[in-house]
Design an enzyme around this catalytic site. Structure first.
Site, short mmCIF file in Angstrom:
data_model
loop_
_atom_site.label_atom_id
_atom_site.label_comp_id
_atom_site.label_asym_id
_atom_site.label_seq_id
_atom_site.Cartn_x
_atom_site.Cartn_y
_atom_site.Cartn_z
N ASP A 7 131.34 42.81 161.30
CA ASP A 7 132.53 43.04 162.73
C ASP A 7 131.81 41.45 163.07
OD1 ASP A 7 133.88 43.48 164.71
OD2 ASP A 7 132.56 43.83 165.71
N VAL A 42 124.19 43.88 179.42
CA VAL A 42 123.18 43.31 178.61
C VAL A 42 122.70 42.49 179.34
CG1 VAL A 42 122.98 40.89 177.49
CG2 VAL A 42 124.47 43.12 176.45
N LEU A 67 124.28 39.71 182.35
CA LEU A 67 125.62 39.39 182.11
C LEU A 67 126.96 39.77 182.13
CD1 LEU A 67 123.32 37.72 179.33
CD2 LEU A 67 123.70 36.69 181.60
N GLY A 68 126.76 41.24 181.71
CA GLY A 68 128.65 42.25 181.03
C GLY A 68 128.05 43.56 180.83
N GLY A 94 130.93 49.10 176.28
CA GLY A 94 131.49 50.69 176.07
C GLY A 94 129.25 50.54 175.71
N GLY A 141 126.72 49.53 177.05
CA GLY A 141 125.87 49.44 178.14
C GLY A 141 126.01 47.81 178.77
#
Length: 720
Positions: free
Chosen positions: A548, A435, A427-428, A431, A433
């Site tokens: 966040d 997914v 999926l993407g 930084g 790792g």
């Protein structure tokens, strides 16, 4: 000559009278405040720039709040607020002359010296926030003479002394924070039963010793987390703590507590993180049985066996045993050979599968991920991903792992082999790792986040954090289903949310138009986020702080129901040794935000106090972030956006400041809301009410911001 002297004397008297009259024209409250200005050695040049001793009242001075008091002719000072202004100096005793002062807010400065005893002559004080300064000395005994005192936060200073027994007289106190100071000694019994209204207690980061007092269970009004961590408390846990409200979480970590953890009342609701770093504690929920910590017949039996072996070894090994050992060795070697041959042929026949789910550069198609052939299952390093993009074959950085797939949710059923054989698609990559979207054998998709290879020495800490996250169950929070731990790999398996994230819905992905979200849909999303965040703050097992929150980690399903993701993730990432600040908001979601829209500027959704390095996340950080997200839903603009009047693309406007300036200048609502909503919201008071909620959330002073529970309740009233 005498006549001239007489005239000079009259003129001198006139000048003296004029000057004195000019000074005393300032109210008594103003004169007391000037003592504070004089006590500040540095940092006050701009802060006190409008403090003029020629003014008739201090009510227009920056940082000062006034109110009309029924029995007073002029307005009186009721609030002093200079938080985070880098003021260096001391607190003058003259502030105690402010009879009607209700709120003193001087936290996050460089104030030093002791807290003056005379300060508490200000009998109307109900909130004192002095945390994160350099204050020293002892706690003034006159503190509890204040009849209306409710909130005291002296955390992160150098205040010392034994735990004050006079605190039993603070019967109206609701919040007491003395964390990260130099208090020491034993906490005497008899104090806590008198503090019936206390809702928040934080004594962490001190040098308290001895047993936790048995009567701590008398704090019946406590909520949130009872923090006693990082002290020297010893002895057994008092069973009375089980009498505390069931919603209270404990933080007793990093002490010298011992014995078995009781299983009554509130103890049954605690996770293992509540008791970490107490080597002599045992029992549930720790992974240390109390039976293992005591010697028993089993240990004696072990010694006896060792003794027999030692005696038999003197007689030599019997021939029959030698034959048996030889046969076992031969069988073992044969099995190892078969396994090696099996893996070789499986890898050779893997066909077109890929360890990253992507074809070679220029291939044009996405290939499925064959987990088993990548031996360890998910791609091991960034170099492997790059090799598959660029042409050369990369090797997996993972060598199998002695790990287990542990299901947290009882409804989740999946074996490790099934997960590794399933088709998976990248999926993407960020930084943190990679997914993956993994489709299990039953057709159910899940999101798998790879956390990295570090942290092998912190297994218990990792598991404790994951289990705490797994206990969170709310319809607006992404559900963690399982995790995988091995020395060289850590994975999180969560629900896959199918419709991307809020960032791409509002602003569009690369090459795509944003979704045309109606006002009712946006209000639905806002309410869902508020409910989920209020649950994490108030009702979740750990009282999580997200830290966040932003549109990229608010995921949407096909009905535009929002799901908060990535809560608790920063802690897990730090355990594995990665940098949490590079998170792309991928857990449970689709493509990261930075692939969907232009990269957001650093800290654009974070509260002002969160942007200073070293500050610990608080729930009020989340409240501010939610307020920015709500403004983004209302305006369609990101937290920082390019100025339409600027000739360059590097000039950015702050969304919060832009909105507040718009309201101060009384701009039409149509100039502030998303142009897509202008026709729809004509004459609606709902949007204006939502703006007011957002502006309350984004107050600069965190103490003024409402709790998320209050925010959620206010939003629920809109449109109902």
């Amino acid at each position: 000559m005498l006549k001239k002297l007489h005239y000079c004397f009259i003129i001198l008297l006139f000048l003296i009278f004029y000057k004195v009259n000019d000074v005393v024209s300032l109210t008594s409250d103003g004169l007391s405040l000037l003592s504070f200005k004089s006590a500040v050695e540095s940092g006050g040049a701009t802060v006190f720039s409008d403090w003029n001793d020629k003014d008739s009242t201090p009510c227009n001075w920056s940082g000062i709040s006034c109110a009309n008091i029924s029995n007073s002719v002029e307005p009186r000072v009721v609030g002093i607020s200079f938080a985070g202004r880098n003021l260096r100096g001391y607190i003058p005793s003259e502030l105690g002359k402010l009879t009607y002062l209700r709120r003193l807010n001087l936290h996050d400065n460089n104030l030093y010296g002791s807290i003056p005893d005379q300060l508490f002559n200000a009998s109307s004080l109900h909130s004192i926030f002095l945390y994160n300064n350099n204050l020293s000395g002892t706690l003034p005994t006159s503190l509890c003479t204040l009849p209306k005192l409710q909130n005291v936060d002296f955390g992160r200073n150098s205040i010392s002394g034994e735990f004050p027994t006079f605190l039993r007289n603070c019967r109206q106190l609701q919040k007491l924070i003395l964390a990260d100071n130099r208090f020491f000694g034993v906490i005497q019994k008899g104090v806590f039963p008198e503090m019936a209204n206390l809702e928040q207690l934080d004594l962490s980061g001190n040098e308290f010793s001895g047993s936790i007092p048995d009567d701590i269970g008398e704090l019946k009004s406590l909520s949130g987390t009872l923090k006693l961590s990082h002290n020297h408390f010893s002895g057994k846990l008092p069973k009375s703590m089980g009498d505390l409200p069931l919603t209270v979480s404990f933080d007793l970590s990093s002490n010298n507590l011992s014995g078995e953890i009781p299983q009554t009342g509130s103890f049954a609701n605690q996770g293992p993180t509540a008791f970490l770093n107490n080597p002599l504690l045992c029992g549930f929920p720790l992974q240390k049985s109390c039976k293992d910590s005591s010697e028993g017949p089993g240990n004696e039996g072990e010694s006896l066996i060792q003794g027999n072996v030692s005696r038999d070894s003197k007689k030599g090994i019997k021939p029959g045993l030698i034959v048996l050992i030889s046969v076992v060795d031969a069988v073992g070697v044969a099995l190892i050979g078969l396994v090696v041959v099996f893996l070789y042929w499986r890898r050779k026949n893997s066909g077109g599968c890929s360890c990253t789910g992507k074809g070679k550069l220029g291939g044009g198609e996405n290939r499925h991920f064959c987990g088993l052939n990548c031996v360890g299952r998910f791609p091991g390093s960034d170099s492997e991903v790059e090799s598959e993009k660029g042409g050369g074959e990369g090797s997996s950085g993972m060598n199998g792992g002695d790990g287990d797939l542990v299901a947290i949710d009882k409804g989740f059923s999946c074996e490790l082999d099934e997960l590794l054989r399933a088709s998976a698609y990248v999926l993407g990559k960020s930084g943190l790792g990679i997914v993956y979207k993994v489709v299990l054998g039953n057709g159910v998709p899940v999101a798998v986040r790879r956390l990295g290879e570090g942290g092998e020495q912190r297994y218990k800490e990792f598991v404790a954090e994951v289990q705490a996250i797994g206990r969170v169950k709310h319809p607006n929070v992404v559900k963690l289903r399982a995790y995988y731990w091995a020395p060289d790999e850590k994975l999180l398996i969560s629900d896959f949310i199918s419709n991307g994230n809020l960032a791409s819905a509002l602003h569009g992905r690369t090459g795509q138009q944003p979704s045309r979200l109606a006002w009712s849909t946006r209000l639905k999303i806002a309410k869902g986020i508020a409910r989920g965040l209020a649950y994490l703050h108030e009702c979740s097992p750990r009282k999580f702080v997200h830290g966040d929150l932003k549109p990229s980690n608010i995921l949407l399903d096909n009905d535009f129901q929002p799901y908060i993701s990535d809560f608790g993730l920063n802690r897990l990432i730090s355990i594995t040794g990665n940098d949490p600040s590079t998170s792309g908001g991928l857990m449970g979601g689709t493509l990261p935000y930075f692939n969907a829209v232009p990269a957001e500027r650093p800290n654009s959704y974070r509260a002002p106090e969160a942007r200073a390095p070293g500050n610990r996340p608080t729930q009020k950080w989340d409240v501010f972030s939610f307020g920015v997200v709500l403004l983004e839903l209302l305006t369609g603009k990101p937290a920082e956006f390019s100025s339409p009047t600027s000739s360059t693309s590097t000039d950015f406007l702050d969304l919060v400041k832009w909105i507040k300036k718009g309201f101060e200048e009384e701009k039409p609502l149509s100039d502030l809301v998303d142009p897509m909503l202008v026709k729809e919201i004509q004459g609606k008071k709902e949007v204006l009410a939502a703006f007011h909620v957002a502006m309350a959330c984004t107050e600069q002073d965190p103490e003024i911001r409402p709790r998320m529970k209050t925010v959620s309740e206010n939003l629920e009233k809109i449109g109902s």
